[in-house]
Write a protein that holds these residues in place. Structure first.
Motif, PDB file in Angstrom:
ATOM      1  N   VAL A  29       0.862  -1.175   0.000  1.00  0.00           N
ATOM      2  CA  VAL A  29       0.000   0.000   0.000  1.00  0.00           C
ATOM      3  C   VAL A  29       0.903   1.231   0.000  1.00  0.00           C
ATOM      4  CG1 VAL A  29      -1.904  -1.155   1.210  1.00  0.00           C
ATOM      5  CG2 VAL A  29      -0.173   0.081   2.532  1.00  0.00           C
ATOM      6  N   GLY A  30       0.366   2.361  -0.444  1.00  0.00           N
ATOM      7  CA  GLY A  30       1.129   3.603  -0.497  1.00  0.00           C
ATOM      8  C   GLY A  30       1.579   3.899  -1.912  1.00  0.00           C
ATOM      9  N   VAL A  48      10.880  -4.578  17.338  1.00  0.00           N
ATOM     10  CA  VAL A  48      10.539  -3.608  16.296  1.00  0.00           C
ATOM     11  C   VAL A  48      10.845  -2.213  16.828  1.00  0.00           C
ATOM     12  CG1 VAL A  48       8.660  -2.652  14.911  1.00  0.00           C
ATOM     13  CG2 VAL A  48       8.638  -5.063  15.503  1.00  0.00           C
ATOM     14  N   ARG A  49      11.426  -1.365  15.990  1.00  0.00           N
ATOM     15  CA  ARG A  49      11.588   0.068  16.286  1.00  0.00           C
ATOM     16  C   ARG A  49      10.956   0.853  15.158  1.00  0.00           C
ATOM     17  NH1 ARG A  49      17.900  -0.040  17.444  1.00  0.00           N
ATOM     18  NH2 ARG A  49      17.838  -0.713  19.608  1.00  0.00           N
ATOM     19  N   VAL A  50      10.243   1.927  15.532  1.00  0.00           N
ATOM     20  CA  VAL A  50       9.604   2.786  14.538  1.00  0.00           C
ATOM     21  C   VAL A  50       9.836   4.239  14.944  1.00  0.00           C
ATOM     22  CG1 VAL A  50       7.431   3.410  13.412  1.00  0.00           C
ATOM     23  CG2 VAL A  50       7.803   1.049  14.146  1.00  0.00           C
ATOM     24  N   TRP A  51      10.170   5.079  13.946  1.00  0.00           N
ATOM     25  CA  TRP A  51      10.325   6.515  14.176  1.00  0.00           C
ATOM     26  C   TRP A  51       9.191   7.251  13.484  1.00  0.00           C
ATOM     27  CZ3 TRP A  51      14.369   3.222  13.614  1.00  0.00           C
ATOM     28  CH2 TRP A  51      15.389   3.275  14.571  1.00  0.00           C
ATOM     29  N   GLU A  52       8.696   8.323  14.135  1.00  0.00           N
ATOM     30  CA  GLU A  52       7.636   9.142  13.553  1.00  0.00           C
ATOM     31  C   GLU A  52       7.902  10.615  13.815  1.00  0.00           C
ATOM     32  OE1 GLU A  52       3.816   9.564  15.465  1.00  0.00           O
ATOM     33  OE2 GLU A  52       4.586   8.635  17.278  1.00  0.00           O
ATOM     34  N   THR A  53       7.469  11.466  12.885  1.00  0.00           N
ATOM     35  CA  THR A  53       7.551  12.898  13.121  1.00  0.00           C
ATOM     36  C   THR A  53       6.432  13.284  14.068  1.00  0.00           C
ATOM     37  OG1 THR A  53       6.137  13.415  11.237  1.00  0.00           O
ATOM     38  CG2 THR A  53       8.514  13.398  10.834  1.00  0.00           C
ATOM     39  N   TYR A  54       6.609  14.375  14.791  1.00  0.00           N
ATOM     40  CA  TYR A  54       5.578  14.848  15.720  1.00  0.00           C
ATOM     41  C   TYR A  54       4.325  15.200  14.928  1.00  0.00           C
ATOM     42  CZ  TYR A  54       3.069  17.601  19.121  1.00  0.00           C
ATOM     43  OH  TYR A  54       2.101  18.089  19.944  1.00  0.00           O
ATOM     44  N   ASN A  55       3.213  14.564  15.297  1.00  0.00           N
ATOM     45  CA  ASN A  55       1.924  14.803  14.631  1.00  0.00           C
ATOM     46  C   ASN A  55       2.009  14.556  13.125  1.00  0.00           C
ATOM     47  OD1 ASN A  55      -0.293  15.210  16.165  1.00  0.00           O
ATOM     48  ND2 ASN A  55      -0.197  17.430  16.117  1.00  0.00           N
ATOM     49  N   GLY A  56       2.848  13.608  12.711  1.00  0.00           N
ATOM     50  CA  GLY A  56       3.046  13.409  11.284  1.00  0.00           C
ATOM     51  C   GLY A  56       3.095  11.964  10.874  1.00  0.00           C
ATOM     52  N   TYR A  57       4.052  11.640  10.029  1.00  0.00           N
ATOM     53  CA  TYR A  57       4.122  10.348   9.361  1.00  0.00           C
ATOM     54  C   TYR A  57       5.282   9.503   9.897  1.00  0.00           C
ATOM     55  CZ  TYR A  57       7.451  13.233   6.830  1.00  0.00           C
ATOM     56  OH  TYR A  57       8.475  14.093   6.512  1.00  0.00           O
ATOM     57  N   ILE A  58       5.346   8.257   9.424  1.00  0.00           N
ATOM     58  CA  ILE A  58       6.402   7.323   9.817  1.00  0.00           C
ATOM     59  C   ILE A  58       7.656   7.653   9.004  1.00  0.00           C
ATOM     60  CG2 ILE A  58       7.085   4.894   9.963  1.00  0.00           C
ATOM     61  CD1 ILE A  58       4.669   5.736  11.781  1.00  0.00           C
ATOM     62  N   THR A  59       8.763   7.934   9.710  1.00  0.00           N
ATOM     63  CA  THR A  59       9.998   8.302   9.014  1.00  0.00           C
ATOM     64  C   THR A  59      10.906   7.102   8.776  1.00  0.00           C
ATOM     65  OG1 THR A  59      11.097   8.877  11.099  1.00  0.00           O
ATOM     66  CG2 THR A  59       9.964  10.653   9.904  1.00  0.00           C
ATOM     67  N   GLY A 101      -1.044   9.958  -1.862  1.00  0.00           N
ATOM     68  CA  GLY A 101      -0.039  10.790  -2.513  1.00  0.00           C
ATOM     69  C   GLY A 101       1.087  11.164  -1.581  1.00  0.00           C
ATOM     70  N   ASN A 102       1.250  10.426  -0.494  1.00  0.00           N
ATOM     71  CA  ASN A 102       2.194  10.872   0.512  1.00  0.00           C
ATOM     72  C   ASN A 102       2.878   9.695   1.196  1.00  0.00           C
ATOM     73  OD1 ASN A 102       3.493  12.778   2.094  1.00  0.00           O
ATOM     74  ND2 ASN A 102       1.629  13.921   2.498  1.00  0.00           N
ATOM     75  N   TYR A 103       2.755   9.625   2.519  1.00  0.00           N
ATOM     76  CA  TYR A 103       3.518   8.690   3.339  1.00  0.00           C
ATOM     77  C   TYR A 103       2.628   7.724   4.117  1.00  0.00           C
ATOM     78  CZ  TYR A 103       7.267  11.929   2.382  1.00  0.00           C
ATOM     79  OH  TYR A 103       8.183  12.700   1.742  1.00  0.00           O
ATOM     80  N   ILE A 104       3.286   6.747   4.744  1.00  0.00           N
ATOM     81  CA  ILE A 104       2.623   5.894   5.732  1.00  0.00           C
ATOM     82  C   ILE A 104       2.512   6.755   6.995  1.00  0.00           C
ATOM     83  CG2 ILE A 104       2.742   3.735   7.041  1.00  0.00           C
ATOM     84  CD1 ILE A 104       2.547   3.342   3.950  1.00  0.00           C
ATOM     85  N   SER A 116       0.474  -5.003  21.425  1.00  0.00           N
ATOM     86  CA  SER A 116       0.637  -4.244  20.189  1.00  0.00           C
ATOM     87  C   SER A 116       1.492  -3.004  20.412  1.00  0.00           C
ATOM     88  CB  SER A 116      -0.728  -3.841  19.623  1.00  0.00           C
ATOM     89  OG  SER A 116      -1.418  -3.035  20.531  1.00  0.00           O
ATOM     90  N   LEU A 117       2.069  -2.548  19.325  1.00  0.00           N
ATOM     91  CA  LEU A 117       2.780  -1.277  19.248  1.00  0.00           C
ATOM     92  C   LEU A 117       2.091  -0.495  18.149  1.00  0.00           C
ATOM     93  CD1 LEU A 117       5.241   0.620  19.850  1.00  0.00           C
ATOM     94  CD2 LEU A 117       6.425  -0.583  18.001  1.00  0.00           C
ATOM     95  N   ILE A 118       1.587   0.694  18.478  1.00  0.00           N
ATOM     96  CA  ILE A 118       0.914   1.551  17.506  1.00  0.00           C
ATOM     97  C   ILE A 118       1.656   2.879  17.480  1.00  0.00           C
ATOM     98  CG2 ILE A 118      -1.247   2.644  16.805  1.00  0.00           C
ATOM     99  CD1 ILE A 118      -2.669   0.529  18.608  1.00  0.00           C
ATOM    100  N   VAL A 119       2.117   3.280  16.290  1.00  0.00           N
ATOM    101  CA  VAL A 119       2.914   4.493  16.142  1.00  0.00           C
ATOM    102  C   VAL A 119       2.331   5.325  15.011  1.00  0.00           C
ATOM    103  CG1 VAL A 119       5.221   5.402  15.659  1.00  0.00           C
ATOM    104  CG2 VAL A 119       4.982   3.229  16.873  1.00  0.00           C
ATOM    105  N   GLY A 120       2.234   6.630  15.216  1.00  0.00           N
ATOM    106  CA  GLY A 120       1.805   7.539  14.162  1.00  0.00           C
ATOM    107  C   GLY A 120       0.401   8.065  14.350  1.00  0.00           C
ATOM    108  N   GLN A 121      -0.083   8.707  13.314  1.00  0.00           N
ATOM    109  CA  GLN A 121      -1.366   9.402  13.335  1.00  0.00           C
ATOM    110  C   GLN A 121      -2.439   8.627  12.582  1.00  0.00           C
ATOM    111  OE1 GLN A 121      -1.713  12.205  15.203  1.00  0.00           O
ATOM    112  NE2 GLN A 121       0.358  11.586  15.771  1.00  0.00           N
ATOM    113  N   PRO A 122      -3.649   8.529  13.153  1.00  0.00           N
ATOM    114  CA  PRO A 122      -4.744   7.787  12.511  1.00  0.00           C
ATOM    115  C   PRO A 122      -5.439   8.621  11.435  1.00  0.00           C
ATOM    116  CG  PRO A 122      -5.474   8.609  14.624  1.00  0.00           C
ATOM    117  CD  PRO A 122      -4.023   8.996  14.480  1.00  0.00           C
ATOM    118  N   THR A 123      -4.715   8.910  10.347  1.00  0.00           N
ATOM    119  CA  THR A 123      -5.284   9.710   9.274  1.00  0.00           C
ATOM    120  C   THR A 123      -4.960   9.073   7.926  1.00  0.00           C
ATOM    121  OG1 THR A 123      -5.311  11.909   8.246  1.00  0.00           O
ATOM    122  CG2 THR A 123      -3.247  11.233   9.258  1.00  0.00           C
ATOM    123  N   GLY A 124      -5.943   9.049   7.033  1.00  0.00           N
ATOM    124  CA  GLY A 124      -5.732   8.501   5.696  1.00  0.00           C
ATOM    125  C   GLY A 124      -6.485   7.205   5.477  1.00  0.00           C
ATOM    126  N   TYR A 125      -6.047   6.464   4.465  1.00  0.00           N
ATOM    127  CA  TYR A 125      -6.651   5.185   4.110  1.00  0.00           C
ATOM    128  C   TYR A 125      -6.108   4.096   5.029  1.00  0.00           C
ATOM    129  CZ  TYR A 125      -7.739   7.663  -0.200  1.00  0.00           C
ATOM    130  OH  TYR A 125      -8.187   8.572  -1.118  1.00  0.00           O
TER     131      TYR A 125
END
Length: 167
Positions: A29-30, A48-59, A101-104, A116-125
């Motif tokens: 997807v994406g 698992v390690r995941v990085w995210e921007t503040y109030n944004g997407y998975i980096t 048109g953008n990011y995960i 579970s580990l949940i990282v990021g913002q619940p926005t989009g598809y």
């Protein structure tokens, strides 16, 4: 582009079909722009390690197979989130949100022990990956990333033959 990733998976498995070997594939997807990645390691995924921007997407993200960490796919930017699995615990679901048109924007990892580990913002598809066969677990993630973050993600599921124990 995604068909190429599917073809690579099939080639890695040789002449055996995915279903005959108990493997299944969750298609990407994406938008899928940038550098291609496919995780690789010996044994079972143990963290698992995941990085995210503040109030944004998975980096970026990183998986640990047994005791060895993969390279970071994407970049180490923003807040780092980590989940270490217990002995015998496996990842049996990957879900999240993406913008076409953008990011995960969000990624979640669920285990056979209900953690579970949940990282990021619940926005989009929404997307929801899980194995087609019982007793299967996450083996690999693949997709693409650019200089800012993840642009696509897919999953390969199957069974790991684990002979050595880990902590």
């Amino acid at each position: 582009m995604y068909n190429m990733l599917s073809l690579m998976v099939l080639c890695l498995l040789g002449a055996t079909s995915l279903s005959d070997a108990g493997y299944s594939y969750s298609p990407a997807v994406g938008r899928g722009e940038g550098t291609a990645y496919a995780t690789e390691g010996e044994g079972r995924i143990t963290a698992v390690r995941v990085w995210e921007t503040y109030n944004g997407y998975i980096t970026g993200f990183q998986l640990r197979y047994n005791y060895a960490w993969t390279p970071v796919y994407g970049r180490e930017y923003g807040t780092e989130n980590e989940m270490e699995l217990f002995e015998g615990e496996t990842i049996v679901q990957v879900w999240g949100k993406y913008h076409s048109g953008n990011y995960i924007y969000q990624i979640g990892f669920g285990t056979n022990r209900g953690r579970s580990l949940i990282v990021g913002q619940p926005t989009g598809y929404s997307f929801n990956f899980y194995p087609a066969y019982s007793r299967s677990e996450l083996l690999k993630l693949s997709g693409r990333y650019n200089g800012n973050g993840l642009t696509s993600i897919a999953a390969l599921w199957g069974q790991v033959n684990v002979t050595a124990s880990y902590k």
